[in-house]
Design an enzyme around this catalytic site. Sequence first.
Site, PDB file in Angstrom:
ATOM      1  N   LEU A  10       0.576  -3.099  13.524  1.00  0.00           N
ATOM      2  CA  LEU A  10      -0.554  -2.392  14.125  1.00  0.00           C
ATOM      3  C   LEU A  10      -0.754  -1.021  13.486  1.00  0.00           C
ATOM      4  O   LEU A  10      -1.008  -0.035  14.155  1.00  0.00           O
ATOM      5  CB  LEU A  10      -0.325  -2.252  15.635  1.00  0.00           C
ATOM      6  CG  LEU A  10      -0.197  -3.575  16.401  1.00  0.00           C
ATOM      7  CD1 LEU A  10       0.168  -3.315  17.859  1.00  0.00           C
ATOM      8  CD2 LEU A  10      -1.482  -4.392  16.303  1.00  0.00           C
ATOM      9  N   LYS A  12      -2.787   1.231  10.288  1.00  0.00           N
ATOM     10  CA  LYS A  12      -4.197   1.589  10.132  1.00  0.00           C
ATOM     11  C   LYS A  12      -5.092   0.360   9.964  1.00  0.00           C
ATOM     12  O   LYS A  12      -6.139   0.245  10.611  1.00  0.00           O
ATOM     13  CB  LYS A  12      -4.367   2.537   8.947  1.00  0.00           C
ATOM     14  CG  LYS A  12      -3.818   3.929   9.193  1.00  0.00           C
ATOM     15  CD  LYS A  12      -3.929   4.814   7.969  1.00  0.00           C
ATOM     16  CE  LYS A  12      -3.000   4.392   6.856  1.00  0.00           C
ATOM     17  NZ  LYS A  12      -2.945   5.384   5.750  1.00  0.00           N
ATOM     18  N   MET A  13      -4.701  -0.549   9.081  1.00  0.00           N
ATOM     19  CA  MET A  13      -5.497  -1.758   8.877  1.00  0.00           C
ATOM     20  C   MET A  13      -5.348  -2.718  10.044  1.00  0.00           C
ATOM     21  O   MET A  13      -6.338  -3.258  10.560  1.00  0.00           O
ATOM     22  CB  MET A  13      -5.072  -2.437   7.576  1.00  0.00           C
ATOM     23  CG  MET A  13      -5.548  -1.755   6.321  1.00  0.00           C
ATOM     24  SD  MET A  13      -7.330  -1.897   6.034  1.00  0.00           S
ATOM     25  CE  MET A  13      -7.467  -3.638   5.599  1.00  0.00           C
ATOM     26  N   SER A 135      -9.585  -7.154   1.818  1.00  0.00           N
ATOM     27  CA  SER A 135     -10.203  -5.975   1.229  1.00  0.00           C
ATOM     28  C   SER A 135     -11.323  -5.461   2.137  1.00  0.00           C
ATOM     29  O   SER A 135     -11.771  -6.149   3.041  1.00  0.00           O
ATOM     30  CB  SER A 135     -10.769  -6.295  -0.160  1.00  0.00           C
ATOM     31  OG  SER A 135     -11.271  -5.119  -0.777  1.00  0.00           O
ATOM     32  N   LYS A 185      -6.560 -10.951  -5.024  1.00  0.00           N
ATOM     33  CA  LYS A 185      -6.527  -9.595  -4.443  1.00  0.00           C
ATOM     34  C   LYS A 185      -5.800  -8.617  -5.363  1.00  0.00           C
ATOM     35  O   LYS A 185      -6.179  -7.443  -5.475  1.00  0.00           O
ATOM     36  CB  LYS A 185      -5.857  -9.633  -3.064  1.00  0.00           C
ATOM     37  CG  LYS A 185      -5.734  -8.265  -2.365  1.00  0.00           C
ATOM     38  CD  LYS A 185      -7.084  -7.578  -2.223  1.00  0.00           C
ATOM     39  CE  LYS A 185      -7.095  -6.418  -1.241  1.00  0.00           C
ATOM     40  NZ  LYS A 185      -6.117  -5.381  -1.451  1.00  0.00           N
ATOM     41  N   HIS A 188      -8.199  -7.722  -8.022  1.00  0.00           N
ATOM     42  CA  HIS A 188      -9.197  -6.855  -7.357  1.00  0.00           C
ATOM     43  C   HIS A 188      -8.696  -5.414  -7.315  1.00  0.00           C
ATOM     44  O   HIS A 188      -9.427  -4.473  -7.636  1.00  0.00           O
ATOM     45  CB  HIS A 188      -9.448  -7.388  -5.938  1.00  0.00           C
ATOM     46  CG  HIS A 188     -10.093  -6.420  -4.995  1.00  0.00           C
ATOM     47  ND1 HIS A 188      -9.398  -5.368  -4.409  1.00  0.00           N
ATOM     48  CD2 HIS A 188     -11.353  -6.340  -4.515  1.00  0.00           C
ATOM     49  CE1 HIS A 188     -10.220  -4.684  -3.631  1.00  0.00           C
ATOM     50  NE2 HIS A 188     -11.404  -5.256  -3.662  1.00  0.00           N
ATOM     51  N   ASN A 189      -7.437  -5.224  -6.913  1.00  0.00           N
ATOM     52  CA  ASN A 189      -6.896  -3.873  -6.819  1.00  0.00           C
ATOM     53  C   ASN A 189      -6.775  -3.219  -8.185  1.00  0.00           C
ATOM     54  O   ASN A 189      -6.985  -2.013  -8.328  1.00  0.00           O
ATOM     55  CB  ASN A 189      -5.531  -3.901  -6.118  1.00  0.00           C
ATOM     56  CG  ASN A 189      -5.669  -4.026  -4.612  1.00  0.00           C
ATOM     57  OD1 ASN A 189      -6.676  -4.509  -4.109  1.00  0.00           O
ATOM     58  ND2 ASN A 189      -4.653  -3.594  -3.887  1.00  0.00           N
ATOM     59  N   GLU A 192     -10.078  -2.003  -9.035  1.00  0.00           N
ATOM     60  CA  GLU A 192     -10.312  -0.814  -8.199  1.00  0.00           C
ATOM     61  C   GLU A 192      -9.708   0.426  -8.865  1.00  0.00           C
ATOM     62  O   GLU A 192     -10.331   1.501  -8.869  1.00  0.00           O
ATOM     63  CB  GLU A 192      -9.683  -1.054  -6.832  1.00  0.00           C
ATOM     64  CG  GLU A 192      -9.789   0.062  -5.837  1.00  0.00           C
ATOM     65  CD  GLU A 192      -8.975  -0.270  -4.592  1.00  0.00           C
ATOM     66  OE1 GLU A 192      -7.994   0.448  -4.324  1.00  0.00           O
ATOM     67  OE2 GLU A 192      -9.311  -1.256  -3.916  1.00  0.00           O
ATOM     68  N   TYR A 193      -8.517   0.282  -9.434  1.00  0.00           N
ATOM     69  CA  TYR A 193      -7.884   1.406 -10.132  1.00  0.00           C
ATOM     70  C   TYR A 193      -8.811   1.929 -11.231  1.00  0.00           C
ATOM     71  O   TYR A 193      -9.014   3.141 -11.388  1.00  0.00           O
ATOM     72  CB  TYR A 193      -6.571   0.973 -10.786  1.00  0.00           C
ATOM     73  CG  TYR A 193      -5.364   0.903  -9.892  1.00  0.00           C
ATOM     74  CD1 TYR A 193      -5.439   0.391  -8.601  1.00  0.00           C
ATOM     75  CD2 TYR A 193      -4.125   1.318 -10.350  1.00  0.00           C
ATOM     76  CE1 TYR A 193      -4.326   0.305  -7.794  1.00  0.00           C
ATOM     77  CE2 TYR A 193      -2.996   1.251  -9.541  1.00  0.00           C
ATOM     78  CZ  TYR A 193      -3.106   0.734  -8.269  1.00  0.00           C
ATOM     79  OH  TYR A 193      -1.998   0.650  -7.464  1.00  0.00           O
TER      80      TYR A 193
END
Length: 313
Positions: A10, A12-13, A135, A185, A188-189, A192-193
């Site tokens: 539980l 932040k995400m 994401s 994913k 994807h990251n 993103e970098y």
Amino acid sequence: MRTSIGFIGLGKMGKNMVLHLLEQGVDVVGFNRTGDVTTAFQASVVSDTTSEVRGVFTAAGTIKELLQKLQSPRIIFLMVPNGNPVDEMLTQLVTLGLQKGDTVIDGGNTFYKDSVRRNKELETKGITFIDCGTSGGLEGARNGACLMLGGNKEKIAGFNWLWEKLAVKDGYRYFGPSGAGHFVKMVHNGIEYGMDQALGEGFELLVKGPYQLDLASVAQTWEHGSVIRSWLVELLAMALVTDPKLDSYSGTIGGGQTGTWTTDAAKEFDVPIPVIAGALEARRASQTKPSMSGKVVSALRAGYGGHGGGNKK
């Protein structure tokens, strides 16, 4: 009939995803390794047990209690840090009563080969394991995320009701057998970098160039009709409006693990990725040589993921 799932993690995400599920009418039994987090979350959630629309949140003090409060076949969604924490949680689940027919979904940033291994281990026990790359940052977690799924195609299709509730419209896809979701994913990251770094470098050049520019105005202009308009530019514009020189950021950039996985995979499959590799190296270099570029990347990471750590002064 109400549907319910177990949700472990539980942070932040995780808490935002749970809030979204509750609003979608899914009952959630939640657990966090730090018990105070679970208690505080339960206190903050107003559950209407008579509503046919809003789901009900039930706190579990232990993994065993979580399992006992779920009807079989159980669905457990994990949003915990990758590596040992995932393995430890899976071991606890199996030891304390997870059984044939149950399903575990790993929604965190996990190395795809770990997902392949975990799937094989749980498959021998008749337990379904699904890797779910997630994401969209905190906003996506709260209002509908982007989900990248890997595992048994038929079983994943059986959970379309859950993906539709968790994801933004048209925001989930099945990509292949175990590990495929987390592989997509991971890449994807890595991308993103590169995108973060390009914005960081560009805005540093704007600062050091011959003009006294209003950086927020630049970003706000680029939001409207430019080729590079994007959520990242929008987030940067918002950060610059409140902090025009990003003085609240140290210029050192956190993170780096998923980028390392991506560059390692690129070497394994002989794919040159100079942009992503350069962005990863820039993050490492920022630890000793902070810069305006690093401030921009830090602001972006705070904007979409709530990442702090060494980023803020």
